[in-house]
Structure formats: structure tokens, C-alpha cells
Design an enzyme around this catalytic site. Structure first.
Site, PDB file in Angstrom:
ATOM      1  N   GLU A  46      48.832 -47.921  -3.668  1.00  0.00           N
ATOM      2  CA  GLU A  46      50.095 -48.507  -3.798  1.00  0.00           C
ATOM      3  C   GLU A  46      50.946 -47.632  -4.462  1.00  0.00           C
ATOM      4  OE1 GLU A  46      51.798 -52.759  -5.262  1.00  0.00           O
ATOM      5  OE2 GLU A  46      49.793 -51.773  -6.178  1.00  0.00           O
ATOM      6  N   LYS A  72      54.192 -56.288   1.243  1.00  0.00           N
ATOM      7  CA  LYS A  72      53.436 -57.021   0.405  1.00  0.00           C
ATOM      8  C   LYS A  72      53.837 -58.427   0.201  1.00  0.00           C
ATOM      9  CE  LYS A  72      51.526 -56.501  -4.421  1.00  0.00           C
ATOM     10  NZ  LYS A  72      51.633 -55.604  -5.646  1.00  0.00           N
ATOM     11  N   CYS A 111      47.191 -54.451  -2.965  1.00  0.00           N
ATOM     12  CA  CYS A 111      46.671 -54.781  -4.495  1.00  0.00           C
ATOM     13  C   CYS A 111      47.050 -56.282  -4.984  1.00  0.00           C
ATOM     14  CB  CYS A 111      48.044 -54.119  -5.496  1.00  0.00           C
ATOM     15  SG  CYS A 111      47.512 -53.791  -7.199  1.00  0.00           S
TER      16      CYS A 111
END
Length: 287
Positions: free
Chosen positions: A41, A113, A154
Site C-alpha cells: 500500500e 480501497k 490493508c
């Protein structure tokens, strides 16, 4: 067998410097035979100062690190997952975006995301990712290097429904490029990765940011690969930049799912229905 490379980084605060750090590690992974290479990330830029961050961010097409890594994938002839790049969208808003690059440098798929890291940690650290980025609204599974990749980033790791949906859509490998904080990394990193692998019967790969960065943040590192039965098969047991190599036997996915067919056994259900507690005195009186 699929040989993969996970690139652990300590990304600096500019795209040009980020490319300088990432490129030799990608080359190292390719030289060791990896045909699918994944970075963490924030591969292109990490900057906690929001003013500086917004000034630095560009579109995906204009980002120096992204374009440099696309050229590198083309040169090396490898699939490259830019775990995420912090970029501007066409509407001017910002995205934390995974970018899957083909061996000819073209973009095969992107994923923004879904889950924003908005937390107040017991250590006093406060994070408000939603104040900087617009969340995505779709899950993505993409073919790459002979495998089906489920894309996540993440904090998505903490949402089991997403990994289950990716696996049910055919994902054999679920990717969690990350920049985990040290407190949450020490407490939860490995156990969550292993849980997601066991629940889905998929390989989980997690290239990570590690160490103390130019902007002052500290990330956990410890990039890892987890097999479908839950065993850790590759681990960087530190937070230094490196290339971690692993071989994946994709047949292990079908074997794990046949042994524990929870994806097939899942059933819809109603509720939950909330049943209030009846105090003992009131229950005795009613009886």
C-alpha cells in the site's frame, strides 16, 4: 507452481524517490524467477501532511512512480501488482488504488480501497483515512499469471465478508498490500492473515511497508505469504526493505476447499433477532 515476489518498502514522500527505492527490489524479484510481483500500500507516496499530500498527488496516468513501474513490468515481462498508489480520480477526488499491470505494461484491473481506516488507537494515534480518500464501491477479481487474484488493501483485511465474496467469485489468491501500524501489526497482522486464508481456502499474500518513514510514521513490515490451510510459507521477519520470494502450488486451493467446504456450505439466514432479557422478578411474577 507460481513463483511470486513480495516487495517490502519504506516509501518516501515523493513519487520519484519512491520509484528509486522500489525499482531495484522489483528487479531482484524478477531475477529470482518471480512472474507475479506485488508491492505494498502507498507504493508511490507516503505523506502524513495533508497539504503536501494533496499537492503531490496526480492522476494515475501522470504519476511518476506508477508510469515507471509500468515500464519496468514491460521491460521485465512480469505481472506487477502495484499494491496501491495514492492518486487523483477523474472527478478530482483522491483514491487509494491497487493497480494490476500486465507484462506488456498495460493496466489489467484497478481496485479502490473499500474500507477507510478511521480509528483512535489505544496508543493515542489517530487515523482518519476518509478525510483524504474517497472509498471504492466494488470488489474485484482479476486473472493474472495463470491465477485468479482477489484485490484488497490493508484495512480491508478486517472485513471477512469481502474475502469470502472474493473467494466465492473464484479468487485463488487474495492480496492485502498494507501499511499496518506497529501496534496493530504486532497484535493482529499474522493472525488475521491466517484467518482470512483458512476461511477462504485461498493463498493470502501481504507485501508491507516497514520501518520509520520520511514523514515520521512507523509501519510494521513483516510481509508474508499464507497457504490455504493457514500455514505461513514465507515471511520477512523484520521491517527492512526487501524482496520476499515464494512458490504457490495453486492445486492447494482446491484441496483445502474440498477438505473444508465452508464456502459451499454457507447458507442464508434471517435475523439476528434481538430477544431482550426478562428480569428474574418479572419472569416469576408472569409465571
Amino acid at each position: 507452481m507460481l513463483k511470486i515476489g513480495l516487495i517490502q518498502l519504506r516509501t518516501p514522500a515523493t513519487q520519484a524517490a519512491a520509484l528509486v527505492q522500489a525499482e531495484p527490489l522489483v528487479r531482484e524479484a524478477a531475477a529470482q524467477g518471480a512472474t507475479l510481483i506485488a508491492t505494498p500500500e502507498g507504493t508511490n507516496l507516503l505523506q502524513r501532511n495533508k497539504t503536501a499530500l494533496f499537492e503531490a498527488m496526480t492522476s494515475m496516468e501522470d504519476d511518476v512512480a506508477v508510469t515507471g513501474l509500468r515500464r519496468l513490468a514491460d521491460e521485465l515481462g512480469v505481472w506487477l501488482l502495484i499494491g496501491s498508489a495514492l492518486v487523483r480520480r477523474d472527478d478530482g477526488k483522491c483514491a487509494n488504488r491497487a493497480i494490476l499491470v500486465r507484462p506488456d505494461g498495460s493496466i489489467a484491473a484497478t481496485y479502490d480501497k473499500l474500507h477507510m481506516f478511521d480509528v483512535d488507537l489505544p496508543t493515542g494515534e489517530r487515523h482518519r483515512e476518509s478525510s483524504s480518500y474517497e472509498p471504492g464501491d466494488r470488489a474485484v477479481v482479476a486473472g493474472a499469471a495463470g491465477a485468479q487474484l482477489g484485490l484488497a488493501i490493508c484495512y480491508d483485511l478486517r472485513f471477512a465478508a469481502l474475502s469470502t465474496a472474493l473467494a466465492k467469485a473464484g479468487a485463488e489468491i487474495i492480496t492485502y498490500p498494507a501499511a499496518f501500524t506497529r501496534p496493530t501489526g504486532a497484535a493482529h497482522w499474522e493472525v488475521l492473515m491466517r484467518a482470512r486464508a483458512i476461511e477462504t481456502g485461498a493463498f493470502v499474500i501481504a507485501p508491507a511497508q516497514g520501518g520509520t518513514h520520511e514523514d515520521g510514521r512507523a509501519t510494521w513490515g513483516h510481509s508474508m505469504v499464507v497457504a490455504p490451510w493457514g500455514e505461513v510459507i514465507a515471511l520477512a521477519d523484520h521491517d527492512e526493505p526487501c524482496a520476499l520470494i515464494a512458490e504457490l502450488d495453486l492445486a492447494a486451493v482446491a484441496k483445502a476447499r474440498a477438505a473444508i467446504p465452508n464456502l459451499a456450505n454457507e447458507r442464508p439466514f434471517a435475523g439476528p433477532f434481538l430477544v431482550p432479557e426478562i428480569p428474574l422478578a418479572a419472569r416469576s411474577a408472569a409465571e
